[in-house]
Design an enzyme around this catalytic site. Structure first.
Site, PDB file in Angstrom:
ATOM      1  CG  ASN A   9      48.788  42.989  44.822  1.00  0.00           C
ATOM      2  OD1 ASN A   9      49.334  43.619  45.727  1.00  0.00           O
ATOM      3  ND2 ASN A   9      49.388  41.983  44.207  1.00  0.00           N
ATOM      4  CG  ASN A  10      40.419  43.247  44.341  1.00  0.00           C
ATOM      5  OD1 ASN A  10      39.886  44.232  44.840  1.00  0.00           O
ATOM      6  ND2 ASN A  10      39.857  42.517  43.401  1.00  0.00           N
ATOM      7  CG  HIS A  12      37.359  46.968  44.622  1.00  0.00           C
ATOM      8  ND1 HIS A  12      36.573  48.097  44.648  1.00  0.00           N
ATOM      9  CD2 HIS A  12      38.167  47.096  43.549  1.00  0.00           C
ATOM     10  CE1 HIS A  12      36.889  48.870  43.621  1.00  0.00           C
ATOM     11  NE2 HIS A  12      37.851  48.287  42.939  1.00  0.00           N
ATOM     12  CG  ASP A  69      41.538  32.519  42.663  1.00  0.00           C
ATOM     13  OD1 ASP A  69      41.670  33.720  42.368  1.00  0.00           O
ATOM     14  OD2 ASP A  69      41.618  31.613  41.817  1.00  0.00           O
ATOM     15  CB  THR A  70      36.469  35.318  44.036  1.00  0.00           C
ATOM     16  OG1 THR A  70      36.640  35.376  45.451  1.00  0.00           O
ATOM     17  CG2 THR A  70      34.987  35.454  43.703  1.00  0.00           C
ATOM     18  CE1 TYR A 151      32.628  39.125  34.467  1.00  0.00           C
ATOM     19  CE2 TYR A 151      34.036  38.709  36.377  1.00  0.00           C
ATOM     20  CZ  TYR A 151      33.828  38.681  35.008  1.00  0.00           C
ATOM     21  OH  TYR A 151      34.815  38.209  34.175  1.00  0.00           O
ATOM     22  CG  HIS A 177      31.132  35.563  46.513  1.00  0.00           C
ATOM     23  ND1 HIS A 177      30.085  36.409  46.256  1.00  0.00           N
ATOM     24  CD2 HIS A 177      32.250  36.229  46.101  1.00  0.00           C
ATOM     25  CE1 HIS A 177      30.541  37.525  45.698  1.00  0.00           C
ATOM     26  NE2 HIS A 177      31.844  37.435  45.597  1.00  0.00           N
TER      27      HIS A 177
HETATM   28  P1  ITT Z   1      44.040  39.088  44.050  1.00  0.00           P
HETATM   29  O1  ITT Z   1      44.392  37.864  43.238  1.00  0.00           O
HETATM   30  O2  ITT Z   1      45.179  40.033  44.246  1.00  0.00           O
HETATM   31  O3  ITT Z   1      43.336  38.749  45.335  1.00  0.00           O
HETATM   32  P2  ITT Z   1      42.199  39.600  41.847  1.00  0.00           P
HETATM   33  O4  ITT Z   1      41.377  40.799  41.469  1.00  0.00           O
HETATM   34  O5  ITT Z   1      43.159  39.031  40.837  1.00  0.00           O
HETATM   35  O6  ITT Z   1      42.943  39.947  43.212  1.00  0.00           O
HETATM   36  P3  ITT Z   1      40.619  37.145  41.788  1.00  0.00           P
HETATM   37  O7  ITT Z   1      41.580  36.477  40.888  1.00  0.00           O
HETATM   38  O8  ITT Z   1      40.086  36.382  42.952  1.00  0.00           O
HETATM   39  O9  ITT Z   1      41.230  38.501  42.362  1.00  0.00           O
HETATM   40  O10 ITT Z   1      39.348  37.744  41.072  1.00  0.00           O
HETATM   41  C1  ITT Z   1      38.865  37.343  39.919  1.00  0.00           C
HETATM   42  C2  ITT Z   1      37.929  38.370  39.344  1.00  0.00           C
HETATM   43  O11 ITT Z   1      36.613  37.972  39.685  1.00  0.00           O
HETATM   44  C3  ITT Z   1      38.051  39.814  39.816  1.00  0.00           C
HETATM   45  O12 ITT Z   1      38.981  40.544  39.085  1.00  0.00           O
HETATM   46  C4  ITT Z   1      36.629  40.322  39.555  1.00  0.00           C
HETATM   47  O13 ITT Z   1      36.483  40.646  38.196  1.00  0.00           O
HETATM   48  C5  ITT Z   1      35.803  39.091  39.859  1.00  0.00           C
HETATM   49  N1  ITT Z   1      35.323  39.110  41.235  1.00  0.00           N
HETATM   50  C6  ITT Z   1      35.890  38.546  42.330  1.00  0.00           C
HETATM   51  N2  ITT Z   1      35.157  38.783  43.419  1.00  0.00           N
HETATM   52  C7  ITT Z   1      34.091  39.514  43.007  1.00  0.00           C
HETATM   53  C8  ITT Z   1      32.982  40.087  43.656  1.00  0.00           C
HETATM   54  O14 ITT Z   1      32.812  39.974  44.967  1.00  0.00           O
HETATM   55  N3  ITT Z   1      32.099  40.777  42.933  1.00  0.00           N
HETATM   56  C9  ITT Z   1      32.244  40.914  41.606  1.00  0.00           C
HETATM   57  N4  ITT Z   1      33.271  40.425  40.909  1.00  0.00           N
HETATM   58  C10 ITT Z   1      34.190  39.724  41.606  1.00  0.00           C
END
Ligand code: ITT
Length: 198
Positions: A9-10, A12, A69-70, A151, A177
């Site tokens: 749902n992201n 970006h 997931d990141t 971030y 990443h």
């Molecule tokens: P989905 O689960 O719907 O994919 P989300 O925003 O919840 O979207 P994550 O749980 O993977 O996604 O993301 C964890 C957070 O980590 C995200 O809200 C950002 O704050 C940060 N994050 C992830 N990828 C990033 C990036 O490429 N650059 C900067 N911050 C990032």
């Protein structure tokens, strides 16, 4: 053309991945697939959360799909915020509040090294495959730049002096990443197109 639902749902993340893939793949967002669901992220590992995202959408649609997931892992904070990156400062998922908490927790620390880690979970023909991408870097002490998300304004990747928020999507993808994990996913898919039986 290979069609894949991207279980996120992201928006970006969608923009980055579309910039990376160009026109060779047809990426369908949850919104475009008519799916309005908050995908759960209940686990303590990126691997399990990524799998939950792809499995949730695969069970709903029966269509090839991937989720990811990141986490931002800061060494001196024992890997925090890690799997809790989205909700580091609370359930509001507020990017600025998360950064402020991170900068506060790093006050006075000399080691500001960190890494972003992405795990992509792809389900194709009912079988799951995972791809990891890591980007090492440093957390700076103040915001720089307005592009990107999360971030990005405080993260400078190894090999550059700018934050991710000072880069275009294409530039960020070269280091990031997510870009590295996507590169592995694409080689896998291209190989699958050449050798469908494998
Ligand atoms: P989905 O689960 O719907 O994919 P989300 O925003 O919840 O979207 P994550 O749980 O993977 O996604 O993301 C964890 C957070 O980590 C995200 O809200 C950002 O704050 C940060 N994050 C992830 N990828 C990033 C990036 O490429 N650059 C900067 N911050 C990032």
């Amino acid at each position: 053309m290979q069609q894949l639902i991207f279980a996120t749902n992201n928006q970006h993340k969608v923009a980055e991945i579309r910039a990376f893939l160009g026109n060779g793949f047809d990426i369908v967002t949850l919104k475009e697939a008519g799916i309005d669901t908050d995908i759960p992220e209940p686990y303590n590992t990126l691997e399990e959360n990524a799998r939950t995202k792809s499995e949730t959408i695969y069970k709903m649609t029966g269509t090839d799909c991937f989720g990811e997931d990141t986490g931002l892992e800061v060494y001196t904070l024992n890997g925090e915020p890690g799997v809790k990156s989205a909700r580091y400062a609370g359930d509001g998922r507020d990017f600025a509040a998360n950064i402020d908490k991170l900068l506060h927790n790093l006050e006075g620390k000399t080691d500001r090294s960190a890494r972003f880690r992405t795990v992509i979970s792809l389900i194709i023909n009912g079988k799951e495959h995972q791809f990891e991408g890591i980007c090492e870097g440093q957390i700076i002490g103040h915001y720089r730049g307005t592009a990107g998300f999360g971030y990005d304004p405080v993260f400078v990747p190894e090999g550059d002096t700018r934050t991710f928020a000072e880069m275009s999507l294409e530039e960020k993808n070269k280091f990031s990443h997510r870009g590295k994990a996507m590169k592995k996913l694409i080689s896998f898919l291209l190989n699958k197109i050449k050798h469908p039986q494998q």
